[in-house]
Design a protein around this motif. Structure first.
Motif, PDB file in Angstrom:
ATOM      1  N   VAL A  51      -0.486   1.695   8.472  1.00  0.00           N
ATOM      2  CA  VAL A  51      -0.489   2.752   7.456  1.00  0.00           C
ATOM      3  C   VAL A  51       0.950   3.239   7.220  1.00  0.00           C
ATOM      4  CG1 VAL A  51      -1.169   5.145   7.009  1.00  0.00           C
ATOM      5  CG2 VAL A  51      -2.869   3.496   7.800  1.00  0.00           C
ATOM      6  N   PHE A  52       1.715   3.386   8.294  1.00  0.00           N
ATOM      7  CA  PHE A  52       3.083   3.905   8.161  1.00  0.00           C
ATOM      8  C   PHE A  52       4.019   2.900   7.496  1.00  0.00           C
ATOM      9  CE2 PHE A  52       2.320   6.844  12.042  1.00  0.00           C
ATOM     10  CZ  PHE A  52       1.681   7.750  11.223  1.00  0.00           C
ATOM     11  N   ILE A  53       3.817   1.605   7.769  1.00  0.00           N
ATOM     12  CA  ILE A  53       4.684   0.636   7.092  1.00  0.00           C
ATOM     13  C   ILE A  53       4.084   0.212   5.761  1.00  0.00           C
ATOM     14  CG2 ILE A  53       5.699  -0.151   9.259  1.00  0.00           C
ATOM     15  CD1 ILE A  53       4.096  -2.657   9.127  1.00  0.00           C
TER      16      ILE A  53
ATOM     17  N   GLN B 253       6.446   4.551   2.358  1.00  0.00           N
ATOM     18  CA  GLN B 253       6.783   4.638   3.788  1.00  0.00           C
ATOM     19  C   GLN B 253       7.273   6.047   4.092  1.00  0.00           C
ATOM     20  OE1 GLN B 253       9.510   1.578   5.033  1.00  0.00           O
ATOM     21  NE2 GLN B 253       7.963  -0.042   4.923  1.00  0.00           N
ATOM     22  N   PRO B 254       6.724   6.713   5.123  1.00  0.00           N
ATOM     23  CA  PRO B 254       7.109   8.096   5.402  1.00  0.00           C
ATOM     24  C   PRO B 254       8.617   8.251   5.635  1.00  0.00           C
ATOM     25  CG  PRO B 254       5.121   7.539   6.605  1.00  0.00           C
ATOM     26  CD  PRO B 254       5.634   6.259   5.988  1.00  0.00           C
ATOM     27  N   PHE B 255       9.189   9.249   4.939  1.00  0.00           N
ATOM     28  CA  PHE B 255      10.626   9.515   5.066  1.00  0.00           C
ATOM     29  C   PHE B 255      11.007   9.780   6.518  1.00  0.00           C
ATOM     30  CE2 PHE B 255      11.253  14.072   5.971  1.00  0.00           C
ATOM     31  CZ  PHE B 255       9.917  14.431   6.066  1.00  0.00           C
TER      32      PHE B 255
ATOM     33  N   ARG C  36       1.928  13.575   3.493  1.00  0.00           N
ATOM     34  CA  ARG C  36       2.265  13.518   2.061  1.00  0.00           C
ATOM     35  C   ARG C  36       2.648  12.093   1.647  1.00  0.00           C
ATOM     36  NH1 ARG C  36       7.817  15.799   1.478  1.00  0.00           N
ATOM     37  NH2 ARG C  36       8.175  13.754   2.364  1.00  0.00           N
ATOM     38  N   ASP C  37       3.535  11.457   2.429  1.00  0.00           N
ATOM     39  CA  ASP C  37       4.009  10.129   2.047  1.00  0.00           C
ATOM     40  C   ASP C  37       2.918   9.076   2.174  1.00  0.00           C
ATOM     41  OD1 ASP C  37       6.400  11.286   1.463  1.00  0.00           O
ATOM     42  OD2 ASP C  37       7.408  10.668   3.296  1.00  0.00           O
ATOM     43  N   VAL C  38       2.028   9.235   3.165  1.00  0.00           N
ATOM     44  CA  VAL C  38       0.888   8.319   3.266  1.00  0.00           C
ATOM     45  C   VAL C  38       0.003   8.470   2.030  1.00  0.00           C
ATOM     46  CG1 VAL C  38      -1.263   7.893   4.521  1.00  0.00           C
ATOM     47  CG2 VAL C  38       0.887   8.129   5.779  1.00  0.00           C
ATOM     48  N   PHE C  39      -0.210   9.717   1.595  1.00  0.00           N
ATOM     49  CA  PHE C  39      -1.092   9.947   0.449  1.00  0.00           C
ATOM     50  C   PHE C  39      -0.486   9.458  -0.866  1.00  0.00           C
ATOM     51  CE2 PHE C  39      -3.153  13.714   2.855  1.00  0.00           C
ATOM     52  CZ  PHE C  39      -3.969  12.825   3.538  1.00  0.00           C
ATOM     53  N   ILE C  40       0.845   9.599  -1.010  1.00  0.00           N
ATOM     54  CA  ILE C  40       1.420   9.094  -2.266  1.00  0.00           C
ATOM     55  C   ILE C  40       1.803   7.623  -2.120  1.00  0.00           C
ATOM     56  CG2 ILE C  40       2.188  11.372  -3.024  1.00  0.00           C
ATOM     57  CD1 ILE C  40       4.984  10.708  -2.284  1.00  0.00           C
ATOM     58  N   ASN C  41       1.487   7.055  -0.939  1.00  0.00           N
ATOM     59  CA  ASN C  41       1.578   5.611  -0.747  1.00  0.00           C
ATOM     60  C   ASN C  41       3.004   5.065  -0.699  1.00  0.00           C
ATOM     61  OD1 ASN C  41       0.209   3.289  -0.161  1.00  0.00           O
ATOM     62  ND2 ASN C  41      -0.239   2.743  -2.286  1.00  0.00           N
TER      63      ASN C  41
END
Lengths: 202, 202, 202
Positions: free
Chosen positions: A53-55, C58-60, C51-56
């Motif tokens: 999910v993270f990548i 890679q998390p900052f 937030r980044d997972v939801f907007i698809n």
């Protein structure tokens, strides 16, 4: 997946051991058969699902049925055989350390391959190793063990940092994986034997 | 979304019932109005959000405001009307079974359409159905009910497997959805009536 | 990231304060040093990761090492200095309100920029602000505070709605961020001073 496919057997052993740990926790909380299998599944594959999910790719746990099958079968077997599994405490600890070593190292490499910088890739690698146990503990109403005592995640982080360094030095993948996973395994085993634990605040 | 749009009313009923279940749990734990709405929202839409995260698209719950609106309004109404809602226990169980049937079946199809193989699509479909209740229980400090007793997730899994099979046999979507969702619904209702539950370890 | 880079110092202050709040909660639960740092990390960066997972994307938090570094260093410092941190209760509340204002507003804009409609963008913005504290509470075995009392998430939602409105009116980004974040901050501070809280069901 290429780095994983080099070590398919160890990989599946890691998943089986993590699934058994989840199933034992589920049995202890008097979950039903479905609950035991579900917690086994998340303990075994939750770390890898979080990593994917993270990548930002579809989790391998849903794409390759063999992973899910091993987790489900192991958890179901543990449901019926749990007194025997509980007696294997030392064996489980050793296999768990091997699984940790493999998961953190391959998790770090997968994150690097997906373009995550080394610092973040190490965190993702560590989450690959500890995420399953973390979700297992949340589902069974416990504060996660990995946050409370023992050298577990820190041993994993050393493996992540090693494999990221070896990769930056262009050491061949199979060699780097073996070295870093072995380092994690040895650190974890020594920590268990010597009863090392991280400090708590006074 | 196309398979969902065939059944918009049932879909919204499912969301409303799941939101009410979350709101009732929140009221029981003495959460404030915001907490009740938030738990209602996650109970209604958490399963679909997990599904969309796993198949790697932006969650529909954030893209189509109507889903969120139905969940928020229902949860808020339940906050004020909860004694009346609690008296509707049987109605809620029936509508919940209908929601479960619809969610697992459309979840499985969405995963298949996103290229997930059948085995993984069934797991994702099941998570679509049970994920909201699972997160609801975690947020209110409970070990998830779905892991402890009753035939709930297993009824859902039967629906997932059926719709995946019917889809592989190229049965038309609306018919396949109706058959598999009905199967899930009937299994769940029979399980409630006969007090079926999954075994726990001895 | 462009909107964040306008306010890098405030941004890092927000992360540090959230990390300290997580670390204090971890110390209170007698977690070890690793656990305290991990909970600090998730409290600081969990909202942004969601937030980044939801907007698809890679998390900052894994892409830019500075965020993780600030969270880890602050949490580790809090581990050793926690009695001093606990005495700063009022300072922490003020900085936390500032962090909340900034996180919800930049979270909303990031979601809008990723193509999420305004309604969903506001929910994602709010989750950016409250998600870290929510995961912190789950990891330490508590029902999330944000669901139980005080005007916290609602102050955040006002900020989300304001910045989305200002953005639709084509107000310049830096101005819109400043106005909406200030509104959130003021609402939160007034709520604390006047002891406002959301209603609970009777």
């Amino acid at each position: 997946m290429s780095s994983l496919s080099l070590l398919p057997v160890v990989d599946l052993i890691g998943i089986a051991v993590f699934a058994a740990s989840g199933a034992v926790a589920g049995v202890a909380k008097r979950l039903d058969l479905f609950g035991v299998i579900f917690v086994g599944f998340t303990a075994a594959l939750g770390g890898g699902i979080l990593r994917d999910v993270f990548i930002n790719v579809q989790p391998f746990a849903f794409v390759d049925w063999r992973y899910a099958a091993v987790a489900v079968v192991t958890a179901a077997a543990t449901f019926w055989l749990h007194p025997a599994v509980s007696k294997l405490r030392w064996t489980v600890l050793v296999l768990d350390a091997a699984g940790l070593g493999l998961f953190v190292v391959t998790g770090t490499l997968k994150a690097l391959d997906a373009g995550v910088p080394a610092f973040g890739a190490c965190i993702i690698g560590m989450i690959t190793g500890i995420g399953g146990g973390l979700v297992r503990d949340l589902l069974t109403g416990e504060i996660p063990t990995v946050l409370r005592r023992e050298i577990y995640a820190v041993a994993g982080l050393c493996g992540c940092a090693s494999v990221a360094t070896l990769d930056a030095l262009e050491v061949q993948r199979p060699l780097g994986i073996m070295l870093a996973a072995t380092l994690t395994f040895v650190l974890r085993m020594v920590a268990i034997r010597r009863n090392w634990s991280a400090p708590t605040a006074s």
